[in-house]
Write a protein that holds these residues in place. Structure first.
Motif, short mmCIF file in Angstrom:
data_model
loop_
_atom_site.label_atom_id
_atom_site.label_comp_id
_atom_site.label_asym_id
_atom_site.label_seq_id
_atom_site.Cartn_x
_atom_site.Cartn_y
_atom_site.Cartn_z
N VAL A 35 20.02 13.81 -31.68
CA VAL A 35 18.91 13.49 -32.57
C VAL A 35 19.52 13.10 -33.90
O VAL A 35 20.33 13.84 -34.48
CB VAL A 35 17.97 14.70 -32.74
CG1 VAL A 35 16.85 14.37 -33.72
CG2 VAL A 35 17.41 15.12 -31.40
N THR A 36 19.14 11.93 -34.41
CA THR A 36 19.69 11.42 -35.65
C THR A 36 18.64 10.54 -36.31
O THR A 36 17.49 10.51 -35.86
CB THR A 36 20.99 10.63 -35.36
OG1 THR A 36 21.54 10.18 -36.59
CG2 THR A 36 20.76 9.46 -34.43
N THR A 37 19.00 9.82 -37.36
CA THR A 37 18.05 8.90 -37.97
C THR A 37 18.03 7.60 -37.17
O THR A 37 18.97 7.28 -36.44
CB THR A 37 18.43 8.59 -39.43
OG1 THR A 37 19.70 7.94 -39.45
CG2 THR A 37 18.48 9.86 -40.27
N VAL A 38 16.97 6.86 -37.34
CA VAL A 38 16.80 5.60 -36.60
C VAL A 38 17.92 4.62 -36.98
O VAL A 38 18.50 3.96 -36.11
CB VAL A 38 15.42 4.98 -36.89
CG1 VAL A 38 15.29 3.60 -36.25
CG2 VAL A 38 14.32 5.89 -36.40
N GLN A 39 18.25 4.54 -38.26
CA GLN A 39 19.25 3.59 -38.72
C GLN A 39 20.63 3.93 -38.15
O GLN A 39 21.37 3.03 -37.73
CB GLN A 39 19.31 3.56 -40.25
CG GLN A 39 18.08 3.00 -40.90
CD GLN A 39 16.91 3.98 -40.96
OE1 GLN A 39 17.09 5.18 -40.75
NE2 GLN A 39 15.72 3.49 -41.22
N LYS A 40 20.99 5.21 -38.14
CA LYS A 40 22.28 5.61 -37.58
C LYS A 40 22.33 5.35 -36.09
O LYS A 40 23.34 4.91 -35.55
CB LYS A 40 22.56 7.08 -37.85
CG LYS A 40 22.91 7.39 -39.29
CD LYS A 40 23.16 8.87 -39.43
CE LYS A 40 23.31 9.28 -40.87
NZ LYS A 40 23.42 10.74 -41.00
N ALA A 41 21.22 5.61 -35.40
CA ALA A 41 21.16 5.36 -33.96
C ALA A 41 21.36 3.88 -33.67
O ALA A 41 22.08 3.51 -32.74
CB ALA A 41 19.82 5.84 -33.40
N ILE A 97 16.98 4.25 -27.55
CA ILE A 97 16.60 4.90 -28.79
C ILE A 97 15.11 5.22 -28.70
O ILE A 97 14.30 4.31 -28.52
CB ILE A 97 16.87 4.01 -30.02
CG1 ILE A 97 18.36 3.74 -30.15
CG2 ILE A 97 16.32 4.65 -31.28
CD1 ILE A 97 18.73 2.76 -31.23
N VAL A 98 14.77 6.50 -28.78
CA VAL A 98 13.37 6.94 -28.73
C VAL A 98 13.03 7.48 -30.12
O VAL A 98 13.63 8.45 -30.58
CB VAL A 98 13.17 8.05 -27.67
CG1 VAL A 98 11.72 8.49 -27.63
CG2 VAL A 98 13.63 7.58 -26.32
N LYS A 99 12.07 6.85 -30.78
CA LYS A 99 11.69 7.29 -32.13
C LYS A 99 10.82 8.54 -32.02
O LYS A 99 9.93 8.61 -31.19
CB LYS A 99 10.94 6.18 -32.85
CG LYS A 99 11.81 4.99 -33.16
CD LYS A 99 11.08 3.94 -33.94
CE LYS A 99 11.98 2.76 -34.18
NZ LYS A 99 11.30 1.70 -34.92
N ALA A 112 15.23 9.86 -34.61
CA ALA A 112 15.22 9.23 -33.29
C ALA A 112 16.17 9.97 -32.38
O ALA A 112 17.08 10.68 -32.83
CB ALA A 112 15.63 7.77 -33.40
N ILE A 113 15.96 9.80 -31.07
CA ILE A 113 16.86 10.34 -30.07
C ILE A 113 17.67 9.18 -29.52
O ILE A 113 17.10 8.17 -29.11
CB ILE A 113 16.08 11.02 -28.93
CG1 ILE A 113 15.31 12.23 -29.44
CG2 ILE A 113 17.02 11.44 -27.81
CD1 ILE A 113 14.38 12.83 -28.42
#
Length: 129
Positions: A35-41, A97-99, A112-113
């Protein structure tokens, strides 16, 4: 204008960004879901997918290239022993990527995952528990 400017800087210096990408990629390979931020993912996903493509053909040269990119022996071992054979017949698109609906508590950042597409039921049960 942002013509021909590729990639995400993520508000970090180059060395910090490279180290963060390596660490996150190793975590994705080890845990198969983070689990991280959308941008990092979005920044890490292509990096991980290229490594999985390398691991589909387990040659010494590909192992060395993967280690050069990751700098983590355990992650490279799992990449070539588990993930390469699992995605052998898949032509691409190994990660998703799942938000998440709920933002991060501290700074309200979008979460996001980042996970692998094909997971065995045992791995899914372990990571969800």
């Amino acid at each position: 204008m942002r013509h021909r400017v590729a990639g995400y800087k993520l508000g970090r210096t180059t060395s910090h960004r490279i180290a963060m990408t390596r660490n996150m990629a190793a975590s994705v390979i080890e845990h198969e879901r983070i689990v991280t931020t959308v941008q990092k993912a979005k920044a890490v996903k292509p990096f991980v997918e290229k490594l999985v493509t390398l691991s589909k053909e387990p040659t010494q040269h590909h192992r060395r290239r993967a280690f050069s990119a990751l700098r983590n022996k355990d992650a490279v071992q799992k990449l070539f022993d588990t993930l390469g054979p699992r995605f052998k017949d898949r032509p691409g698109g190994y990660c998703r990527i799942v938000k998440l609906a709920k933002p991060r508590l501290g700074d309200n950042g979008e979460r996001a995952i980042l996970e692998f597409v094909e997971r065995t039921p045992e791995e899914a049960a372990v990571s969800e528990a």
